[in-house]
Scaffold this motif. Structure first.
Motif, PDB file in Angstrom:
ATOM      1  N   GLN A 449       0.843  -1.191   0.000  1.00 24.26           N
ATOM      2  CA  GLN A 449       0.000   0.000   0.000  1.00 24.26           C
ATOM      3  C   GLN A 449       0.880   1.244   0.000  1.00 24.26           C
ATOM      4  N   LYS A 450       0.709   2.067  -1.016  1.00 22.72           N
ATOM      5  CA  LYS A 450       1.512   3.279  -1.150  1.00 22.72           C
ATOM      6  C   LYS A 450       1.287   4.215   0.036  1.00 22.72           C
ATOM      7  N   GLU A 451       0.086   4.166   0.635  1.00 26.19           N
ATOM      8  CA  GLU A 451      -0.237   5.056   1.740  1.00 26.19           C
ATOM      9  C   GLU A 451       0.681   4.855   2.941  1.00 26.19           C
ATOM     10  N   PHE A 452       1.285   3.670   3.066  1.00 26.19           N
ATOM     11  CA  PHE A 452       2.149   3.411   4.220  1.00 26.19           C
ATOM     12  C   PHE A 452       3.558   3.962   4.019  1.00 26.19           C
ATOM     13  N   GLU A 453       3.809   4.472   2.838  1.00 25.50           N
ATOM     14  CA  GLU A 453       5.135   5.021   2.554  1.00 25.50           C
ATOM     15  C   GLU A 453       5.464   6.180   3.493  1.00 25.50           C
ATOM     16  N   ARG A 454       4.462   6.976   3.856  1.00 29.43           N
ATOM     17  CA  ARG A 454       4.709   8.126   4.726  1.00 29.43           C
ATOM     18  C   ARG A 454       5.116   7.702   6.135  1.00 29.43           C
ATOM     19  N   VAL A 455       4.725   6.478   6.537  1.00 26.83           N
ATOM     20  CA  VAL A 455       5.113   5.958   7.854  1.00 26.83           C
ATOM     21  C   VAL A 455       6.539   5.435   7.813  1.00 26.83           C
ATOM     22  N   VAL A 456       6.893   4.821   6.692  1.00 22.56           N
ATOM     23  CA  VAL A 456       8.206   4.199   6.566  1.00 22.56           C
ATOM     24  C   VAL A 456       9.303   5.238   6.314  1.00 22.56           C
ATOM     25  N   ALA A 457       8.972   6.323   5.610  1.00 21.21           N
ATOM     26  CA  ALA A 457       9.991   7.305   5.220  1.00 21.21           C
ATOM     27  C   ALA A 457      10.756   7.895   6.408  1.00 21.21           C
ATOM     28  N   PRO A 458      10.098   8.321   7.512  1.00 19.55           N
ATOM     29  CA  PRO A 458      10.870   8.834   8.658  1.00 19.55           C
ATOM     30  C   PRO A 458      11.761   7.765   9.291  1.00 19.55           C
ATOM     31  N   PHE A 459      11.326   6.552   9.292  1.00 19.86           N
ATOM     32  CA  PHE A 459      12.121   5.428   9.804  1.00 19.86           C
ATOM     33  C   PHE A 459      13.392   5.278   8.966  1.00 19.86           C
ATOM     34  N   ILE A 460      13.250   5.390   7.659  1.00 22.18           N
ATOM     35  CA  ILE A 460      14.407   5.266   6.764  1.00 22.18           C
ATOM     36  C   ILE A 460      15.393   6.411   6.996  1.00 22.18           C
ATOM     37  N   ARG A 461      14.879   7.607   7.231  1.00 22.21           N
ATOM     38  CA  ARG A 461      15.779   8.750   7.473  1.00 22.21           C
ATOM     39  C   ARG A 461      16.616   8.527   8.727  1.00 22.21           C
ATOM     40  N   ASN A 462      16.019   7.975   9.766  1.00 27.28           N
ATOM     41  CA  ASN A 462      16.780   7.687  10.982  1.00 27.28           C
ATOM     42  C   ASN A 462      17.787   6.562  10.750  1.00 27.28           C
ATOM     43  N   LEU A 463      17.433   5.584   9.929  1.00 31.41           N
ATOM     44  CA  LEU A 463      18.385   4.528   9.583  1.00 31.41           C
ATOM     45  C   LEU A 463      19.579   5.104   8.834  1.00 31.41           C
ATOM     46  N   GLU A 464      19.325   6.055   7.963  1.00 31.37           N
ATOM     47  CA  GLU A 464      20.412   6.688   7.203  1.00 31.37           C
ATOM     48  C   GLU A 464      21.399   7.379   8.131  1.00 31.37           C
ATOM     49  N   ARG A 465      20.893   7.939   9.219  1.00 34.30           N
ATOM     50  CA  ARG A 465      21.775   8.598  10.181  1.00 34.30           C
ATOM     51  C   ARG A 465      22.663   7.586  10.903  1.00 34.30           C
ATOM     52  N   MET A 466      22.307   6.312  10.835  1.00 34.13           N
ATOM     53  CA  MET A 466      23.117   5.243  11.411  1.00 34.13           C
ATOM     54  C   MET A 466      24.009   4.600  10.360  1.00 34.13           C
ATOM     55  N   GLY A 467      23.996   5.142   9.147  1.00 33.05           N
ATOM     56  CA  GLY A 467      24.828   4.600   8.079  1.00 33.05           C
ATOM     57  C   GLY A 467      24.202   3.446   7.335  1.00 33.05           C
ATOM     58  N   ILE A 468      22.896   3.226   7.551  1.00 32.45           N
ATOM     59  CA  ILE A 468      22.185   2.109   6.923  1.00 32.45           C
ATOM     60  C   ILE A 468      21.381   2.626   5.736  1.00 32.45           C
ATOM     61  N   SER A 469      21.468   1.926   4.622  1.00 37.76           N
ATOM     62  CA  SER A 469      20.721   2.290   3.423  1.00 37.76           C
ATOM     63  C   SER A 469      19.500   1.383   3.295  1.00 37.76           C
ATOM     64  N   ALA A 470      18.318   1.948   3.485  1.00 39.30           N
ATOM     65  CA  ALA A 470      17.068   1.195   3.331  1.00 39.30           C
ATOM     66  C   ALA A 470      16.242   1.862   2.236  1.00 39.30           C
ATOM     67  N   ARG A 471      15.567   1.069   1.455  1.00 39.02           N
ATOM     68  CA  ARG A 471      14.763   1.608   0.358  1.00 39.02           C
ATOM     69  C   ARG A 471      13.383   0.945   0.374  1.00 39.02           C
ATOM     70  N   ILE A 472      12.414   1.677  -0.140  1.00 39.99           N
ATOM     71  CA  ILE A 472      11.042   1.179  -0.206  1.00 39.99           C
ATOM     72  C   ILE A 472      10.798   0.560  -1.576  1.00 39.99           C
ATOM     73  N   ARG A 473      10.122  -0.584  -1.578  1.00 41.24           N
ATOM     74  CA  ARG A 473       9.713  -1.223  -2.826  1.00 41.24           C
ATOM     75  C   ARG A 473       8.212  -1.484  -2.725  1.00 41.24           C
ATOM     76  N   ILE A 474       7.428  -0.819  -3.586  1.00 34.36           N
ATOM     77  CA  ILE A 474       5.977  -0.999  -3.598  1.00 34.36           C
ATOM     78  C   ILE A 474       5.613  -1.876  -4.793  1.00 34.36           C
ATOM     79  N   VAL A 475       4.877  -2.957  -4.541  1.00 31.12           N
ATOM     80  CA  VAL A 475       4.482  -3.884  -5.604  1.00 31.12           C
ATOM     81  C   VAL A 475       2.972  -4.081  -5.553  1.00 31.12           C
ATOM     82  N   ASP A 476       2.420  -4.669  -6.618  1.00 32.21           N
ATOM     83  CA  ASP A 476       0.980  -4.907  -6.628  1.00 32.21           C
ATOM     84  C   ASP A 476       0.631  -6.087  -5.738  1.00 32.21           C
ATOM     85  N   VAL A 477      -0.672  -6.277  -5.510  1.00 28.18           N
ATOM     86  CA  VAL A 477      -1.143  -7.266  -4.540  1.00 28.18           C
ATOM     87  C   VAL A 477      -0.672  -8.673  -4.882  1.00 28.18           C
ATOM     88  N   SER A 478      -0.816  -9.063  -6.147  1.00 26.40           N
ATOM     89  CA  SER A 478      -0.451 -10.430  -6.531  1.00 26.40           C
ATOM     90  C   SER A 478       1.034 -10.688  -6.314  1.00 26.40           C
TER      91      SER A 478
END
Length: 601
Positions: A449-478
């Protein structure tokens, strides 16, 4: 010759007497027939009950209700690991028993008119209603029950093999009587959960390939049948006018809509606008932002649409960032613990969720089974045999997920995280986290669900401050479903629901035996002997008190193993509906009970 005849007659007499005594012995040992079975304690409803308390037995049966579903579908077979199944397909099936929604765990006869189970619970027998019929008019018989379990355990989802592993034998004793025997008499839940399986018609599935998804309309025995569909777009169920079980006590006041249809949407925002435009009638909201800001406009102001928050008493389970421990970077508990410091729930709840949620700390939140205090002496007895196999904090501390003051400043939390990462062999190198071999720490968060991207994005920013690279991948239901089934992900947002009577489903969530089974719910990949031990303890709990203590023990081990990053929960249903519905004054404690609503005339 007379001598041989005498011997033959004598032998026949002996055999007859033996069988008679044997039958008499079985009769003496046979427990009395019951109309239901409770996990612990007594049934709330007596044998002569006419309906559940939370229904209106005189509710009119009429009208059409339209709902929405997310994504798409390409199958009417919910019993296998392939395909994307149409919503509410369970409407077309009946099971041997049905659960009441105002008791922790009690089952009452549905296809079964009588239940026989001994005190030991080493077996159970069901006597079927003679009038029970499939939707094509053919009778439901004991051989259909035997065939169903054979089919599901051999060709169905791995869930069925694991969940019903304790069944040693299933026998059709007559056309309408079936017996289940259990290899583990300590598994006190098994007699109840065998009654929950939808019974499939042998005459329909014989000669068909059960392992393939498809859109052939199946035969069931439930209150509804599939009336029509447009593949991937809509599906419509109509109430079967010849439904055999309409007047059963467990069914009175339920299944009141003549027609139930689903329209499929690939965008949740578009779906909400369609609802406000009158394209469908009922909606249960999962987004706090939509709930706070989207349910406005003329239909709400003038009362055509009703918005309601309905409290419930359900355990909320655990919604979380789930780490796949099959991946090397998540195999160390210190790493998993460190990542939790990057999720700032307090800031997220305040700025994104309008303060709607409560932080989850337990896998059994909102229930007496949550471990919220130090273990009692009674619980320590349960934990003692695994003391050397679990983190020491299990015995000495109460788990709390990392907390902040909500201002977005998480430096102290990130410092704690980096200390843990260093202990696990990871170091910052020019702002990039690397291990001793120079590998960088990076991973993908899989979303549907694309709508959850806004929840994950701040989490990723904090991970980046720890030197961790995390990325979001949105796919269809199937694609999402297929990747989850194959454990093809690094991290996902998922949830592990809990009932008021946890039991065999815990194997599906956390047991070593399900860690490598594609399609299982052991998304984390847990292989932990201590967890396995506690799951069996839960399944074998002799009474409610021990069940609660053993669930708390499991909760502690799961918490301190840092398998997930806990998110949040709400103890209410957020629903909105066009003002065409009525509902009973008394609502069920443990469900929304939408099947007890009706359309106002």
């Amino acid at each position: 010759m007379p001598h041989r005849e005498f011997r033959s007659a004598f032998r026949t007499l002996v055999i007859s007497l033996t069988l008679a005594f044997s039958t008499a012995s079985l009769a003496d040992d046979m427990p009395p027939a019951s109309h239901g079975i409770a996990m612990h304690g007594d049934l709330k409803y007596p044998a002569d009950f006419t309906h559940f308390d939370y229904v209106n037995p005189d509710a009119p049966k009429t009208g059409t209700v339209k709902q929405w579903a997310f994504g798409t579908f390409d199958s009417f077979n919910p019993f296998i690991v392939k395909g994307t199944v149409a919503d509410d397909i369970g409407l077309i099936y009946d099971s041997l028993t049905t659960k009441s929604q105002d008791e922790p765990f009690s089952e009452y006869g549905l296809l079964a008119k009588a239940i026989y189970v001994p005190e030991s619970r080493s077996w159970i027998e069901f006597e079927l209603h003679e009038e029970a019929r499939f939707s094509d008019g053919k009778p439901v018989r004991a051989e259909d029950v035997v065939y169903t379990f054979k089919l599901l355990r051999e060709q169905g989802s791995p869930f069925y093999r694991a969940y019903y592993a304790g069944i040693s034998k299933i026998s059709a004793l007559s056309e309408t009587r079936v017996r289940f025997e259990f290899s583990d008499s300590e598994n006190r839940e098994l007699p109840l959960i065998v009654g929950e399986v939808p019974i499939l018609p042998k005459h329909y599935w014989e000669g068909r390939d059960f392992t393939k998804p498809g859109l052939d309309i199946p035969v069931g025995s439930g209150p509804y049948v599939i009336a029509s569909f447009d593949a991937g777009r809509t599906v419509t169920f109509k109430r079967n006018p010849n439904y055999w079980g309409a007047n059963l006590p467990a069914n009175r006041g339920r299944n009141n809509f003549d027609v139930i249809s689903y329209d499929y949407y690939r965008d949740a925002t578009v779906a909400l606008e369609a609802f406000k435009a009158g394209e469908y009638d009922f909606r249960q909201e999962t987004s706090s932002k939509q709930w706070a800001t989207g349910y406005t406009g003329a239909p709400f102001d003038d009362g055509r649409i009703i918005k309601e928050l309905i409290p419930n008493e359900n355990p909320t389970g655990m919604q979380a960032f789930v780490m796949n421990t099959r991946r090397a970077q998540f195999s160390d508990a210190r790493v998993r613990e460190a990542l939790a410091y990057a999720f700032d729930f307090e800031w997220t709840n305040q700025n994104l969720f309008y303060g709607a949620y409560t932080r989850s700390h337990s896998f059994f939140s909102n229930s007496e089974m949550a471990a919220t205090e130090l273990p009692t002496p009674e619980e320590l007895k349960i934990l003692e045999p695994i003391r050397d196999q679990v983190p020491p904090e299990v015995f000495t501390q109460v788990y709390r997920a990392p907390e902040t003051n909500g201002d977005g400043q998480v430096r102290s939390q990130l410092r704690k995280a980096l200390r843990l990462l260093r202990e696990a062999g990871w170091e910052l190198d020019n702002g990039v986290l690397k291990n001793s071999t120079g590998e960088t720490f990076d991973f993908e968060i899989l979303l549907v669900q694309k709508e959850f991207e806004r929840v994950v994005a701040p989490f990723i920013r904090n991970l980046e401050r720890m030197g961790i690279s995390a990325r979001i991948r949105i796919v269809d239901v199937s694609q999402y479903i297929n990747r989850i089934r194959q454990f093809d992900f690094d991290m996902v947002v998922s949830s592990f629901g809990q009932s008021n009577s946890p039991g065999n489903e815990q194997r599906e969530y956390w047991h070593s035996s399900t860690a490598d089974q594609p399609g299982s719910r052991n998304l984390i990949g847990i292989k932990n002997p201590a967890v396995d031990y506690l799951i069996e303890q839960i399944i074998q709990a002799p009474d409610r008190e021990q069940l609660v203590l053993r669930c708390r023990a499991l909760d502690r081990v799961l918490q301190w193993s840092h398998y997930v990053i806990p998110q949040f929960h709400i103890s209410a249903y957020r629903v909105a509906y066009w003002n065409k519905f009525a509902m009973p004054e008394q609502r069920p404690r443990y469900s929304l009970g939408f099947d007890t609503w009706w359309i106002k005339r």
